[in-house]
Design a protein around this motif. Structure first.
Motif, short mmCIF file in Angstrom:
data_model
loop_
_atom_site.label_atom_id
_atom_site.label_comp_id
_atom_site.label_asym_id
_atom_site.label_seq_id
_atom_site.Cartn_x
_atom_site.Cartn_y
_atom_site.Cartn_z
N LYS A 156 33.41 -68.57 -18.95
CA LYS A 156 31.49 -68.15 -18.74
C LYS A 156 31.48 -67.62 -17.63
CE LYS A 156 30.15 -71.29 -22.52
NZ LYS A 156 28.81 -72.31 -22.98
N ASP A 157 32.20 -67.70 -16.74
CA ASP A 157 32.00 -66.98 -15.18
C ASP A 157 32.16 -65.63 -15.17
OD1 ASP A 157 31.26 -66.49 -13.30
OD2 ASP A 157 33.42 -66.59 -11.85
N VAL A 158 31.28 -64.78 -16.07
CA VAL A 158 30.94 -62.93 -16.40
C VAL A 158 30.60 -62.16 -15.33
CG1 VAL A 158 30.96 -63.52 -18.76
CG2 VAL A 158 28.80 -63.36 -17.90
N ASP A 159 29.84 -63.10 -14.18
CA ASP A 159 29.86 -62.09 -12.92
C ASP A 159 30.90 -62.42 -11.98
OD1 ASP A 159 28.07 -60.94 -11.95
OD2 ASP A 159 26.74 -62.23 -11.11
N GLY A 160 32.05 -63.23 -12.17
CA GLY A 160 32.98 -63.28 -10.92
C GLY A 160 32.84 -63.28 -9.65
N VAL A 161 32.36 -65.42 -10.00
CA VAL A 161 31.24 -65.71 -8.46
C VAL A 161 32.05 -67.70 -8.54
CG1 VAL A 161 29.07 -64.69 -8.83
CG2 VAL A 161 30.05 -66.95 -9.82
N THR A 162 32.76 -67.50 -9.16
CA THR A 162 33.53 -68.54 -8.81
C THR A 162 34.46 -69.00 -8.01
OG1 THR A 162 35.20 -68.74 -10.83
CG2 THR A 162 32.40 -69.70 -10.32
N CYS A 163 35.01 -69.73 -6.78
CA CYS A 163 35.96 -69.77 -6.25
C CYS A 163 36.84 -69.44 -7.20
CB CYS A 163 36.56 -71.07 -5.45
SG CYS A 163 35.82 -70.91 -3.92
N LEU A 164 37.41 -70.49 -8.09
CA LEU A 164 38.21 -70.11 -9.14
C LEU A 164 38.69 -68.99 -9.45
CD1 LEU A 164 40.72 -71.62 -10.92
CD2 LEU A 164 38.71 -72.53 -12.68
N GLY A 165 37.73 -68.27 -10.26
CA GLY A 165 37.81 -66.70 -10.35
C GLY A 165 38.48 -65.56 -9.72
N GLU A 182 46.13 -62.88 -11.14
CA GLU A 182 45.70 -63.90 -12.83
C GLU A 182 44.56 -63.11 -13.81
OE1 GLU A 182 48.16 -65.61 -14.07
OE2 GLU A 182 49.45 -65.58 -12.31
N PRO A 183 44.75 -63.71 -14.74
CA PRO A 183 43.53 -63.36 -15.52
C PRO A 183 42.06 -63.97 -15.37
CG PRO A 183 44.89 -63.56 -16.98
CD PRO A 183 45.38 -64.05 -15.91
N MET A 231 40.46 -56.51 -5.33
CA MET A 231 40.75 -55.64 -6.22
C MET A 231 41.99 -53.86 -5.95
SD MET A 231 37.67 -56.06 -7.91
CE MET A 231 38.00 -57.46 -8.66
N LEU A 232 41.26 -54.07 -4.74
CA LEU A 232 42.15 -52.84 -4.10
C LEU A 232 44.30 -53.22 -3.59
CD1 LEU A 232 39.42 -51.14 -2.25
CD2 LEU A 232 40.10 -50.25 -3.76
N LEU A 233 44.38 -54.25 -2.74
CA LEU A 233 45.09 -55.07 -2.89
C LEU A 233 45.96 -54.79 -3.87
CD1 LEU A 233 46.58 -55.60 -0.43
CD2 LEU A 233 46.14 -57.53 -0.67
N ASN A 234 45.93 -55.07 -5.19
CA ASN A 234 45.81 -55.38 -6.52
C ASN A 234 47.09 -53.94 -7.26
OD1 ASN A 234 46.14 -58.51 -6.11
ND2 ASN A 234 44.62 -58.41 -7.64
#
Length: 283
Positions: free
Chosen positions: A120-129, A137-138, A180-183
Motif C-alpha cells: 500500500k506504499d503508493v507514495d514510495g516512502v518506506t525504507c523497504l520500498g 526490484e518491483p 532511478m537515474l542510476l537504474n
C-alpha cells in the motif's frame, strides 16, 4: 544556446495519464464491483498540507476512485499515528496509503512511514520500498521522482551514459531520483547545499535536477548550454529551485514552474494506487 528548447509539460502529460487511469478504474469496477480507495492521512492543520491533500482527493475523483481522509489533531502522538496506519493496513478496501509530509515535530515520521504496508506504499516512502526500487526490484517509487522519470521518458530524452547532477538529498526526492537515474544507466552525482565547488559540478551536468528546497538556489550561469533542467522546487511567487527564467532559452529541455514536476507527482501517486488496486483486486 540550444537550437530548440523543449518545455517538459507535466500538466499536459498528467491529464493524458488521468484519461488512461479513468479507463483502468472503470475496468476494475466493472470486473470486481469494487472502487479503488486511496487513504490520505493529515496530522495537524498546516495550510499547505491541507491544500495538497485536497488536490490528491480531487485527482482521485477525476479518475473515478474514492479517497478516505483521516485527519488527526496537531497533538497526535507517534503511537496514535502508528495505530491509525495499522488500521488502514488491515482494511481490505484501502489500496494505497498516503501520509502527508511533514508531520508535527513530536512524531517519529520515519517510524510512521515504515509502518505503511509495502503493498500500500503508493507514495514510495518506506525504507523497504526505497531499497527495492534501488535494487531495480518491483516497488512503488517515491511519487515525485517517479513522476520526473515518467516525464523524461515521455519526451524520449536520452539518459544512458549522461551525467546527471542531483542537487538535494532528501529521502523522498533527491536520493530516490538519483537511484532511478542510476537504474537508467545515467552517471549520477549527488550534491547538496554544503557541497564544495557546487557551481563547477553543476556545470558538468547533462541533466540537472533541482531538489534542494531553496528558491532559485541553482543559478542560471552554473548550467551549461544544452543541459536538461528539471526543477522539482516550488516556492512563494512561483519560484523553483533553479533560475529557470534565465536558463530556459539555453536548455535542451526544461520543466516550467508551476506546471512541470508538480502535476506529475499527483498523477504518479494516482497511477501507483491504480496499479495497487489492479494487483489487490486482480482486475
Amino acid at each position: 544556446m540550444a537550437a530548440t528548447s523543449t518545455l517538459l509539460d507535466g500538466k499536459g502529460l498528467s491529464k493524458a495519464m488521468e484519461a488512461d487511469l479513468k479507463v483502468r478504474v472503470e475496468k476494475i469496477i466493472a470486473q470486481t464491483g469494487k472502487v479503488p480507495v486511496l487513504a490520505t492521512i493529515l496530522v495537524g492543520n498546516d495550510p499547505s498540507s491541507e491544500v495538497y491533500v485536497k488536490m490528491k482527493g480531487n485527482a482521485c475523483e477525476r479518475v473515478g476512485m474514492t479517497s478516505v481522509r483521516v485527519h488527526l489533531p496537531e497533538e497526535t502522538t507517534t503511537e496514535e499515528l502508528l495505530a491509525a496506519i495499522e488500521k488502514l493496513n488491515n482494511d481490505e478496501q484501502i489500496c494505497g496509503i498516503l501520509l502527508q509530509h511533514p508531520v508535527p515535530h513530536q512524531i517519529d515520521e520515519r517510524a510512521c512511514f515504515d509502518k505503511i504496508a509495502i503493498d500500500k506504499d503508493v507514495d514510495g516512502v518506506t525504507c523497504l520500498g526505497f531499497g527495492r526500487m534501488s535494487m531495480n526490484e518491483p516497488a512503488y517509487g517515491s511519487a515525485t521522482p517517479a513522476g520526473i522519470m515518467e516525464l523524461l521518458k515521455h519526451y524520449k530524452l536520452p539518459l544512458a551514459g549522461k551525467h546527471a547532477v542531483v542537487v538535494g538529498r532528501s529521502p523522498i526526492l533527491g536520493k530516490p531520483v538519483a537511484m532511478m537515474l542510476l537504474n537508467e544507466n545515467a552517471t549520477v552525482t549527488i550534491c547538496h547545499s554544503k557541497t564544495d565547488n557546487l557551481p563547477a559540478l553543476i556545470k558538468q551536468a547533462d541533466i540537472v535536477v533541482g531538489a534542494v528546497g531553496r528558491p532559485e538556489f541553482i543559478r542560471a550561469e552554473w548550467i551549461k548550454d544544452g543541459a536538461v533542467v528539471v526543477d522539482a522546487g516550488y516556492h512563494k511567487g512561483g519560484l523553483g529551485d533553479v533560475e529557470i527564467s534565465k536558463v530556459k532559452d539555453r536548455a535542451a529541455a526544461y520543466t516550467p514552474v508551476p506546471g512541470g514536476v508538480g502535476p506529475m507527482t499527483i498523477a504518479t501517486l494516482i497511477a501507483q494506487t491504480v496499479a495497487s488496486a489492479e494487483k489487490k483486486l486482480k482486475a
